[in-house]
Scaffold this active site. Sequence first.
Site, PDB file in Angstrom:
ATOM      1  N   GLY A  86      42.956  27.540  47.892  1.00  0.00           N
ATOM      2  CA  GLY A  86      43.947  28.243  48.714  1.00  0.00           C
ATOM      3  C   GLY A  86      45.361  27.702  48.646  1.00  0.00           C
ATOM      4  O   GLY A  86      46.122  27.862  49.599  1.00  0.00           O
ATOM      5  N   THR A  87      45.758  27.119  47.496  1.00  0.00           N
ATOM      6  CA  THR A  87      47.156  26.644  47.425  1.00  0.00           C
ATOM      7  C   THR A  87      48.129  27.826  47.386  1.00  0.00           C
ATOM      8  O   THR A  87      49.245  27.719  47.893  1.00  0.00           O
ATOM      9  CB  THR A  87      47.397  25.723  46.208  1.00  0.00           C
ATOM     10  N   ARG A 135      27.111  42.805  46.606  1.00  0.00           N
ATOM     11  CA  ARG A 135      28.410  43.424  46.344  1.00  0.00           C
ATOM     12  C   ARG A 135      28.716  44.597  47.284  1.00  0.00           C
ATOM     13  O   ARG A 135      29.811  44.718  47.817  1.00  0.00           O
ATOM     14  CB  ARG A 135      28.427  43.891  44.891  1.00  0.00           C
ATOM     15  N   ILE A 180      35.313  40.513  41.397  1.00  0.00           N
ATOM     16  CA  ILE A 180      35.879  41.772  40.889  1.00  0.00           C
ATOM     17  C   ILE A 180      35.584  42.850  41.938  1.00  0.00           C
ATOM     18  O   ILE A 180      34.456  42.976  42.418  1.00  0.00           O
ATOM     19  CB  ILE A 180      35.241  42.151  39.527  1.00  0.00           C
ATOM     20  N   LEU A 181      36.613  43.631  42.292  1.00  0.00           N
ATOM     21  CA  LEU A 181      36.434  44.687  43.301  1.00  0.00           C
ATOM     22  C   LEU A 181      36.065  45.995  42.604  1.00  0.00           C
ATOM     23  O   LEU A 181      36.503  46.256  41.470  1.00  0.00           O
ATOM     24  CB  LEU A 181      37.732  44.840  44.104  1.00  0.00           C
ATOM     25  N   ASN A 224      47.668  40.891  42.859  1.00  0.00           N
ATOM     26  CA  ASN A 224      46.897  39.724  42.425  1.00  0.00           C
ATOM     27  C   ASN A 224      47.806  38.764  41.673  1.00  0.00           C
ATOM     28  O   ASN A 224      48.722  39.189  40.979  1.00  0.00           O
ATOM     29  CB  ASN A 224      45.770  40.188  41.483  1.00  0.00           C
ATOM     30  N   HIS A 272      47.792  36.020  38.666  1.00  0.00           N
ATOM     31  CA  HIS A 272      46.981  35.575  37.530  1.00  0.00           C
ATOM     32  C   HIS A 272      47.733  34.452  36.806  1.00  0.00           C
ATOM     33  O   HIS A 272      48.932  34.582  36.548  1.00  0.00           O
ATOM     34  CB  HIS A 272      46.710  36.747  36.578  1.00  0.00           C
ATOM     35  N   ASP A 283      42.880  42.732  35.769  1.00  0.00           N
ATOM     36  CA  ASP A 283      44.217  42.287  35.339  1.00  0.00           C
ATOM     37  C   ASP A 283      44.998  43.385  34.612  1.00  0.00           C
ATOM     38  O   ASP A 283      45.935  43.093  33.852  1.00  0.00           O
ATOM     39  CB  ASP A 283      44.128  41.021  34.447  1.00  0.00           C
TER      40      ASP A 283
END
Length: 200
Positions: free
Chosen positions: A12-13, A65, A92-93, A107, A109, A150
């Site tokens: 969680g940075t 899921r 993955i959603l 998101n 990446h 992505d």
Amino acid sequence: MVNIAVLTSGGGTNLEAILNAEERGDIKSGKVQIVIADRAGCYSLVRAENHKKKNLLLNRKELGRKEFEKRLVETLICEKIDLIVLAGFLSILSEDFTEFYRDRIINIHPSLIPSFSGEGYYGLKVHEAALKRGVKVTGATVHLVNEIPDGGKILFQKAVEVKDGDTPEALQKRVMEEAEWIILPMAVEYMADKIDKERV
Ligand code: GAR
């Protein structure tokens, strides 16, 4: 004010960078309403607690899921969430989910997309692949999330130099410090402001 949910899977940075930016007043068009983790033992939930933010564990492994996404959507609706931020979120959603929240999910990446991105590229694996290929420049990307991992529209990118003798861990740290923790809060404010303006 735009209501924001941050989804996490680990340390969680990036969440910390968002919460610090909110406290500094750099994120002024939105407010982090809830932090959600998808697996047990995420330090991100401790960070949320330290910043006095509502937080929730939805254990994807235990729930499966379908049930995980069902509860996720219920929570997001209940909290009136307008913007979802994937900050080190590694599940993955589904297409149903990304379609329901089209143009409302971003998101971070840890590479310059399209390099080292897509299924299988996450966390340290991204930096291992970059070092293996011998690139001299890498970086981070914030993008909109659609059904292609992505694959959504790129919003922000920042380049970071690869140095001789870099280990995956050293490169990950530099990419976080020089790119991720800068462009993710920027993108959150950009999106919150955009959503806020679209409403009036
Ligand atoms: C970050 O480097 C983030 O970009 C990456 O995981 C790390 C999470 O760190 N995300 C992905 O690889 C997504 N495909 P954090 O939990 O300390 O923010």
